[in-house]
Design a protein around this motif. Structure first.
Motif, PDB file in Angstrom:
ATOM      1  N   GLN A  96      38.421  34.112  46.105  1.00  0.00           N
ATOM      2  CA  GLN A  96      38.559  33.282  45.139  1.00  0.00           C
ATOM      3  C   GLN A  96      39.847  32.967  44.896  1.00  0.00           C
ATOM      4  OE1 GLN A  96      37.050  36.647  42.471  1.00  0.00           O
ATOM      5  NE2 GLN A  96      39.039  36.245  41.333  1.00  0.00           N
ATOM      6  N   SER A  97      40.248  31.971  44.059  1.00  0.00           N
ATOM      7  CA  SER A  97      41.514  31.456  43.860  1.00  0.00           C
ATOM      8  C   SER A  97      42.264  32.223  42.648  1.00  0.00           C
ATOM      9  CB  SER A  97      41.491  30.187  43.270  1.00  0.00           C
ATOM     10  OG  SER A  97      41.059  29.260  44.478  1.00  0.00           O
ATOM     11  N   GLU A  98      43.483  32.586  43.058  1.00  0.00           N
ATOM     12  CA  GLU A  98      44.378  33.261  42.013  1.00  0.00           C
ATOM     13  C   GLU A  98      45.774  32.699  41.861  1.00  0.00           C
ATOM     14  OE1 GLU A  98      43.836  35.177  39.593  1.00  0.00           O
ATOM     15  OE2 GLU A  98      41.929  36.045  39.983  1.00  0.00           O
ATOM     16  N   GLY A  99      46.475  33.147  40.917  1.00  0.00           N
ATOM     17  CA  GLY A  99      47.892  32.586  40.865  1.00  0.00           C
ATOM     18  C   GLY A  99      48.068  30.915  41.027  1.00  0.00           C
ATOM     19  N   GLN A 100      48.902  30.725  41.762  1.00  0.00           N
ATOM     20  CA  GLN A 100      49.296  29.112  41.872  1.00  0.00           C
ATOM     21  C   GLN A 100      48.956  29.140  43.220  1.00  0.00           C
ATOM     22  OE1 GLN A 100      52.792  27.571  40.279  1.00  0.00           O
ATOM     23  NE2 GLN A 100      53.494  27.090  42.243  1.00  0.00           N
ATOM     24  N   GLY A 101      47.670  28.594  43.547  1.00  0.00           N
ATOM     25  CA  GLY A 101      47.396  28.084  45.114  1.00  0.00           C
ATOM     26  C   GLY A 101      47.068  29.277  45.910  1.00  0.00           C
ATOM     27  N   ALA A 102      47.003  30.529  45.531  1.00  0.00           N
ATOM     28  CA  ALA A 102      46.766  31.735  46.265  1.00  0.00           C
ATOM     29  C   ALA A 102      45.262  32.058  46.609  1.00  0.00           C
ATOM     30  CB  ALA A 102      47.397  32.814  46.008  1.00  0.00           C
ATOM     31  N   THR A 103      44.799  32.782  47.602  1.00  0.00           N
ATOM     32  CA  THR A 103      43.569  33.170  47.685  1.00  0.00           C
ATOM     33  C   THR A 103      43.549  34.657  47.849  1.00  0.00           C
ATOM     34  OG1 THR A 103      42.908  31.131  48.803  1.00  0.00           O
ATOM     35  CG2 THR A 103      41.636  33.059  49.103  1.00  0.00           C
ATOM     36  N   VAL A 104      42.498  35.540  47.303  1.00  0.00           N
ATOM     37  CA  VAL A 104      42.322  36.961  47.188  1.00  0.00           C
ATOM     38  C   VAL A 104      40.882  36.957  47.598  1.00  0.00           C
ATOM     39  CG1 VAL A 104      44.330  37.171  45.593  1.00  0.00           C
ATOM     40  CG2 VAL A 104      42.046  37.356  44.828  1.00  0.00           C
ATOM     41  N   ARG A 105      40.402  38.125  48.233  1.00  0.00           N
ATOM     42  CA  ARG A 105      39.392  38.924  48.228  1.00  0.00           C
ATOM     43  C   ARG A 105      39.135  39.912  47.429  1.00  0.00           C
ATOM     44  NH1 ARG A 105      36.537  37.122  53.584  1.00  0.00           N
ATOM     45  NH2 ARG A 105      35.033  38.464  52.652  1.00  0.00           N
ATOM     46  N   ARG A 106      38.363  39.791  46.564  1.00  0.00           N
ATOM     47  CA  ARG A 106      38.386  40.821  45.390  1.00  0.00           C
ATOM     48  C   ARG A 106      36.762  41.702  45.733  1.00  0.00           C
ATOM     49  NH1 ARG A 106      40.131  38.914  39.838  1.00  0.00           N
ATOM     50  NH2 ARG A 106      41.906  39.216  41.240  1.00  0.00           N
ATOM     51  N   SER A 107      36.968  42.963  45.267  1.00  0.00           N
ATOM     52  CA  SER A 107      35.898  43.847  45.222  1.00  0.00           C
ATOM     53  C   SER A 107      35.876  44.541  44.096  1.00  0.00           C
ATOM     54  CB  SER A 107      36.177  44.836  46.703  1.00  0.00           C
ATOM     55  OG  SER A 107      37.113  45.443  46.563  1.00  0.00           O
ATOM     56  N   ILE A 108      36.464  45.543  43.919  1.00  0.00           N
ATOM     57  CA  ILE A 108      36.510  46.220  42.429  1.00  0.00           C
ATOM     58  C   ILE A 108      37.200  45.479  41.580  1.00  0.00           C
ATOM     59  CG2 ILE A 108      37.310  48.105  41.194  1.00  0.00           C
ATOM     60  CD1 ILE A 108      37.661  49.740  43.875  1.00  0.00           C
ATOM     61  N   GLY A 109      36.429  45.204  40.437  1.00  0.00           N
ATOM     62  CA  GLY A 109      37.030  44.135  39.476  1.00  0.00           C
ATOM     63  C   GLY A 109      35.918  43.102  39.358  1.00  0.00           C
ATOM     64  N   ARG A 110      34.833  42.824  40.198  1.00  0.00           N
ATOM     65  CA  ARG A 110      33.704  41.711  40.032  1.00  0.00           C
ATOM     66  C   ARG A 110      32.756  42.391  39.177  1.00  0.00           C
ATOM     67  NH1 ARG A 110      32.570  40.868  46.058  1.00  0.00           N
ATOM     68  NH2 ARG A 110      30.647  40.413  44.952  1.00  0.00           N
ATOM     69  N   HIS A 111      31.935  41.541  38.853  1.00  0.00           N
ATOM     70  CA  HIS A 111      30.666  41.889  37.798  1.00  0.00           C
ATOM     71  C   HIS A 111      30.016  42.783  38.545  1.00  0.00           C
ATOM     72  CE1 HIS A 111      28.715  38.696  40.057  1.00  0.00           C
ATOM     73  NE2 HIS A 111      27.380  39.450  39.717  1.00  0.00           N
ATOM     74  N   GLU A 112      29.856  42.983  39.947  1.00  0.00           N
ATOM     75  CA  GLU A 112      29.095  44.093  40.559  1.00  0.00           C
ATOM     76  C   GLU A 112      29.818  45.384  40.262  1.00  0.00           C
ATOM     77  OE1 GLU A 112      28.540  40.292  43.058  1.00  0.00           O
ATOM     78  OE2 GLU A 112      30.260  41.297  41.819  1.00  0.00           O
ATOM     79  N   LEU A 113      30.841  45.517  40.262  1.00  0.00           N
ATOM     80  CA  LEU A 113      31.925  46.579  40.326  1.00  0.00           C
ATOM     81  C   LEU A 113      32.915  46.589  39.212  1.00  0.00           C
ATOM     82  CD1 LEU A 113      31.809  49.578  41.252  1.00  0.00           C
ATOM     83  CD2 LEU A 113      33.302  48.931  43.137  1.00  0.00           C
ATOM     84  N   ARG A 114      32.600  46.524  38.002  1.00  0.00           N
ATOM     85  CA  ARG A 114      33.832  46.152  36.999  1.00  0.00           C
ATOM     86  C   ARG A 114      35.185  47.075  37.331  1.00  0.00           C
ATOM     87  NH1 ARG A 114      33.742  41.258  35.369  1.00  0.00           N
ATOM     88  NH2 ARG A 114      31.908  40.785  34.024  1.00  0.00           N
ATOM     89  N   ASN A 115      35.064  48.316  37.350  1.00  0.00           N
ATOM     90  CA  ASN A 115      35.791  49.377  37.767  1.00  0.00           C
ATOM     91  C   ASN A 115      35.189  50.535  38.266  1.00  0.00           C
ATOM     92  OD1 ASN A 115      35.293  51.106  35.424  1.00  0.00           O
ATOM     93  ND2 ASN A 115      35.867  49.299  34.120  1.00  0.00           N
ATOM     94  N   LEU A 116      35.973  51.425  38.892  1.00  0.00           N
ATOM     95  CA  LEU A 116      35.899  52.629  39.299  1.00  0.00           C
ATOM     96  C   LEU A 116      37.030  53.679  39.012  1.00  0.00           C
ATOM     97  CD1 LEU A 116      33.849  54.509  41.248  1.00  0.00           C
ATOM     98  CD2 LEU A 116      35.489  53.932  43.144  1.00  0.00           C
ATOM     99  N   ASP A 117      36.658  54.204  37.668  1.00  0.00           N
ATOM    100  CA  ASP A 117      37.491  55.016  37.059  1.00  0.00           C
ATOM    101  C   ASP A 117      38.346  55.975  37.744  1.00  0.00           C
ATOM    102  OD1 ASP A 117      39.030  56.456  34.994  1.00  0.00           O
ATOM    103  OD2 ASP A 117      37.331  57.503  34.154  1.00  0.00           O
TER     104      ASP A 117
END
Length: 337
Positions: A96-117
């Motif tokens: 997904q796009s983040e920041g200014q023109g950057a790309t990240v691959r997100r796992s924890i923090g998506r709706h499938e896994l909001r957080n893992l305390d």
């Protein structure tokens, strides 16, 4: 890296963008810095040390080299566990796009896994100039950034500036408030991992701090098992939440008869068991990060770069940033070079 708990067009993001523009008269976006904080309480110190050991030091490269802690409590076991922790959730990180023109691959923090305390977000980033993460605020949590390849320069409104390179780590405690930027420091693609870690309610308004660790200062040890078929058994304290993120290759995690899992997957480990067991049955290297931490068991309310315990505290954070108070006094006058 920004944590989008709502869409970028939501009222809170529209408001944050407007506040950012008013505060520093420039183009802004949201991301993270990194640091380590000191505390007098043993439980918190143990949490930070274990995260440091497992996220930073225990980045394993199979079947070639393994890094491990020199402490007896976290050293890999010589024989398989009778009861290894099972993988209870598998999630493929999405670009997904983040920041200014950057790309990240997100796992924890998506709706499938909001957080893992106590973990809030995990991003694998891949960034080239002129993209990056310009000036943005944070409050209420910590970040750990590990550079896989390349270099990133960060600077903040307190005058700190530094660059981490391949194998280096930066740990930041945002605490009561910080505004900073993170931008590529060399040509080509800069790659790394960034993990957001929640702060306990009593620590959310402490002063910001951070530390940088160079790769040469991180303890490493080699271990036998360089041929295909190598395995590792890493103890994890009982009651601590843990996950694995696969950076390169594929491996069998948890149970010996489980199917192999490939790169860019996040694996959540179950609460029962002695630790993590891993087998590399391929002919290629397997590289992954293992993180574990003691749960805080507190409410989590997050909007973008602010992570607190109540909605009222989030509203207060936004107002403090806008008015330049309670930790954000330097926000209006500062902009990164």
């Amino acid at each position: 890296m920004l944590r989008h708990s709502a869409s970028s067009s939501s009222p809170i993001y529209t408001a944050l963008a407007r506040l950012t523009k008013l505060n520093s008269n420039g183009s802004k976006s949201n991301r993270v810095l990194v640091q380590s904080r000191k505390t007098s309480r043993a439980k918190t110190l143990l949490l930070l040390l274990l995260i440091l050991v497992l996220v930073v030091t225990v980045v394993f490269l199979f079947p070639a080299i393994m890094s491990s802690s020199t402490s007896a409590t976290s050293s890999p076991a010589a024989v398989p566990f009778e009861n290894p922790r099972a993988v209870v959730k598998k999630l493929l990180s999405e670009a997904q796009s983040e920041g200014q023109g950057a790309t990240v691959r997100r796992s924890i923090g998506r709706h499938e896994l909001r957080n893992l305390d106590p973990f809030l977000m995990l991003d694998e980033f891949s960034v080239s100039k002129p993209a990056g993460f310009p000036d943005h605020p944070h409050r209420g949590f910590e970040t750990v950034t590990y550079m896989l390849d390349g270099a990133f320069t960060h600077q903040d409104f307190s005058g700190h500036k530094g660059t981490i390179r391949t194998g280096d780590v930066q740990w930041m405690t945002a605490g009561r408030g910080i505004v900073h930027s993170e931008m590529p420091a060399s040509d080509g693609v800069q790659k790394g991992l960034q993990l957001w870690i929640n702060l306990a309610a009593k620590d959310k308004m402490i002063e910001p701090r951070y530390q940088e660790l160079q790769s040469k200062d991180i303890s490493c040890a080699s271990q036998d098992g360089v041929e295909p078929g190598s395995q590792l058994h890493q103890p994890i304290p009982a009651g601590w939440n843990a996950f694995v993120y696969i950076i390169e290759g594929e491996g069998v995690f948890g149970r010996e008869k489980a199917a192999p899992t490939a790169a860019h997957h996040c694996l959540v480990l179950g609460a029962d068991g002695d630790g993590l067991s891993v087998w590399n049955r391929s002919g290629a290297p397997l590289r992954f990060a293992l993180a574990a931490g003691q749960p805080l068991k507190e409410p989590v309310v997050q909007h973008g770069p602010f992570v607190m315990n109540t909605r009222a505290e989030i509203q207060q954070a936004m107002e403090d940033y806008y008015h330049g108070r309670n930790g954000f006094e330097k926000a209006k006058q500062w902009s990164s070079a």
